[in-house]
Design a protein around this motif. Structure first.
Motif, PDB file in Angstrom:
ATOM      1  N   GLY A 175       0.836  -1.342   0.034  1.00  0.00           N
ATOM      2  CA  GLY A 175      -0.042   0.110   0.100  1.00  0.00           C
ATOM      3  C   GLY A 175       0.786   1.341   0.046  1.00  0.00           C
ATOM      4  O   GLY A 175       0.352   2.365  -0.178  1.00  0.00           O
ATOM      5  N   GLY A 176       2.153   1.243   0.364  1.00  0.00           N
ATOM      6  CA  GLY A 176       2.818   2.559   0.038  1.00  0.00           C
ATOM      7  C   GLY A 176       3.271   2.870  -1.228  1.00  0.00           C
ATOM      8  O   GLY A 176       3.832   2.145  -2.219  1.00  0.00           O
ATOM      9  N   TYR A 177       3.391   3.990  -1.480  1.00  0.00           N
ATOM     10  CA  TYR A 177       3.470   4.743  -2.883  1.00  0.00           C
ATOM     11  C   TYR A 177       4.938   4.240  -3.292  1.00  0.00           C
ATOM     12  O   TYR A 177       5.043   3.849  -4.758  1.00  0.00           O
ATOM     13  N   HIS A 178       5.914   4.428  -2.590  1.00  0.00           N
ATOM     14  CA  HIS A 178       7.231   4.158  -3.199  1.00  0.00           C
ATOM     15  C   HIS A 178       7.421   2.626  -3.561  1.00  0.00           C
ATOM     16  O   HIS A 178       8.017   2.255  -4.484  1.00  0.00           O
ATOM     17  N   ASP A 179       6.925   1.726  -2.594  1.00  0.00           N
ATOM     18  CA  ASP A 179       7.123   0.259  -2.709  1.00  0.00           C
ATOM     19  C   ASP A 179       6.153   0.082  -3.970  1.00  0.00           C
ATOM     20  O   ASP A 179       6.783  -1.035  -4.734  1.00  0.00           O
ATOM     21  N   ILE A 180       4.982   0.491  -3.992  1.00  0.00           N
ATOM     22  CA  ILE A 180       4.165   0.007  -5.369  1.00  0.00           C
ATOM     23  C   ILE A 180       4.861   0.530  -6.731  1.00  0.00           C
ATOM     24  O   ILE A 180       4.921  -0.037  -7.702  1.00  0.00           O
ATOM     25  N   ALA A 181       5.403   1.846  -6.666  1.00  0.00           N
ATOM     26  CA  ALA A 181       5.968   2.422  -7.938  1.00  0.00           C
ATOM     27  C   ALA A 181       7.318   1.241  -8.205  1.00  0.00           C
ATOM     28  O   ALA A 181       7.385   1.133  -9.377  1.00  0.00           O
ATOM     29  N   ALA A 182       8.172   1.013  -7.494  1.00  0.00           N
ATOM     30  CA  ALA A 182       9.262   0.123  -7.539  1.00  0.00           C
ATOM     31  C   ALA A 182       8.719  -1.090  -8.295  1.00  0.00           C
ATOM     32  O   ALA A 182       9.422  -1.766  -9.096  1.00  0.00           O
TER      33      ALA A 182
END
Length: 395
Positions: free
Chosen positions: A43-50
C-alpha cells in the motif's frame, strides 16, 4: 491478526463507498502485508512504484495456471507485451505528438453535446446511464470505425461484459452471467474482425482500418490478436473512463467551493482531472505475480504468489503527498498512480484525460444548480474498478 483480513475487508461491498480508512490501515500495518489466503498487499507509494517498474513482476495469469489461453496484452510480459502494445499504439501516432486522439476532440465535443440535450432543469438524471456510460462507448465506436447503425449492438455487448465484471460470487446466476460474458466477448471479437476484413484494401480513417492495412506483414496483428486488442480497447477504455467521470462529478458536488472555483476558472480542468486521478482513481488495485523470489522491506514475495498493489492507497500515502486526504486541484506535485506506471502505464491515458476534461467542462453549467439525490450512491460490485453504478442527480 486483523491485518491478514485487510484484502477481504477492502473488497467487501460494505467498504465500497469509503475504502480509504482501510488503505490507511494497510499503510500502517507495513510496507507488505501477508493475507490469510497467502497473497500479499502493498500500500505504500514508493514500494508500489518500484514493483510496477520491476521486470521480475509479471502480469501473466498463465504463470499461476489461472488461464490456459493467451490473454490480451494488458496481461502479458515483455517481449510479447511490447510487440502487441507497440502495434496497437502505432495508429494513435507517435508519443507526445498530435495524433488520432487529438483529432477526436471535435467528435467528443459533438457526442457530449448530444448527450446533454435532454438535461433540462427540474429533471432527475442518472449521470452513469444517461451520460458517463454512453460517452466512452460511443467514442470507442467512432475510434474503431463501427457504423452508427451498429452502435446499439456494440453497447449491448458492453452491457453484458460489464455485468460479468461486476458479478458477486454469491449471485444465483453467476455461472449464467459468466457464460453470457464469454459469449459476448466471442461475438464482439468476431464482429470486429469481420468489420476489419471489410476494410482490407479500402481503408477508412479508423483504428480497425489501420490495424488491418498495416503495410509491413511482420508488424501486422493476427486475427486473434486484433479481436483481443479491440475488445480490450472497449473494456479497459470504457470502464475506467466511466468511473473517472462519475467519481469526478460526485467529488465536485460534494465540494461546491471547488465546483464554483472551476466554473469561474475552467482553465483548472486539466489539473482537476489529475487530482481526481489521485484522489478518487478509477482503478484501485492491480495484481502482479513474482517470477522469482523478491524481497521487499524484509518480506519475501515468493515466486508465483499473488501480490496486490493497492494503487489507491499509494495515491494517499502521506510519505509521498502532503495532506493526501485533501482534494486539491492546485496540488503542485501530483505524480499519481491513477494510470499505473512502468511498462503497463495505461496507453489510453491521453484519451481518458481528454474525455474527462471535455465531459466535466460541458457539465459545469449543469452542476452549478444540481444536487445529489443519494449520497453515498450505489456502487459497482467490482472493488478493483471502483465507481458508482448509478449517480442520481436532481437538476
Amino acid at each position: 491478526m486483523d491485518s491478514e483480513t485487510l484484502l477481504a475487508r477492502i473488497t467487501d461491498y460494505a467498504s465500497r463507498p469509503n475504502p480509504y480508512p482501510l488503505y490507511a490501515e494497510l499503510r500502517e500495518a507495513g510496507p507488505v502485508v501477508r493475507q490469510a489466503d497467502g497473497s500479499h498487499l502493498v500500500g505504500g507509494y514508493h514500494d508500489i512504484a518500484a514493483l510496477l517498474h520491476d521486470p521480475r513482476m509479471s502480469t501473466d495469469p498463465r504463470i499461476r495456471g489461472q488461464v490456459t489461453h493467451k490473454p490480451p496484452f494488458l496481461r502479458l510480459d515483455d517481449p510479447e507485451h511490447h510487440r502487441l502494445r507497440t502495434l496497437t499504439m502505432r495508429p494513435f501516432g507517435p508519443p507526445h505528438s498530435p495524433g488520432r486522439v487529438d483529432a477526436m476532440r471535435g467528435e467528443i465535443d459533438r457526442i457530449t453535446e448530444e448527450l446533454l440535450k435532454p438535461f433540462e432543469a427540474g429533471r432527475q438524471i442518472d449521470l452513469v446511464d444517461d451520460f458517463a456510460y454512453p460517452l466512452p462507448v460511443t467514442v470507442i465506436c467512432r475510434l474503431l470505425g463501427v457504423p452508427r447503425e451498429d452502435e446499439p449492438l456494440f453497447r449491448a455487448w458492453s452491457d453484458v461484459l460489464v455485468a460479468a465484471a461486476d458479478l458477486k460470487p454469491e449471485d444465483d446466476d453467476s455461472a449464467g452471467t459468466h457464460e453470457a460474458g464469454d459469449q459476448a466477448r466471442i461475438e464482439l471479437g468476431g464482429y470486429l474482425v469481420n468489420l476489419a476484413e471489410r476494410r482490407r484494401g479500402t481503408p477508412g480513417d479508423d483504428l480497425l482500418s489501420a490495424f488491418v492495412n498495416e503495410p509491413d506483414p511482420a508488424l501486422r496483428l493476427t486475427q486473434e490478436e486484433l479481436a483481443e486488442t479491440a475488445v480490450l480497447l472497449l473494456i479497459a477504455g470504457h470502464e475506467t473512463t466511466v468511473n473517472l467521470i462519475t467519481n469526478g462529478v460526485l467529488t465536485l458536488l460534494r465540494r461546491p467551493e471547488h465546483l464554483d472555483h472551476l466554473r469561474r476558472d475552467p482553465g483548472l480542468l486539466p489539473r482537476t482531472v489529475e487530482e481526481l486521478l489521485r484522489y478518487e482513481p478509477p482503478v484501485h488495485m492491480r495484481e502482479r505475480i513474482p517470477l522469482t523470489d523478491i524481497t521487499v522491506a524484509g518480506t519475501t514475495l515468493a515466486r508465483g504468489t499473488s501480490v496486490i498493489l493497492a494503487l489507491a492507497a499509494g495515491n494517499r500515502d502521506p510519505r509521498r503527498f502532503d495532506d493526501p486526504d485533501r482534494f486539491d486541484p492546485t496540488r503542485p506535485d501530483n505524480e499519481h498512480l491513477g494510470f499505473g506506471s512502468g511498462i503497463h502505464l495505461c496507453f489510453g491515458a491521453p484519451l481518458a484525460r481528454l474525455e474527462a476534461q471535455t465531459a466535466l467542462g460541458a457539465l459545469l453549467p449543469v452542476l452549478g444548480t444540481a444536487s445529489l439525490v443519494q449520497d453515498p450512491p450505489p456502487y459497482r460490485q467490482n472493488a478493483m474498478l471502483r465507481g458508482p453504478r448509478h449517480l442520481p442527480i436532481q437538476l
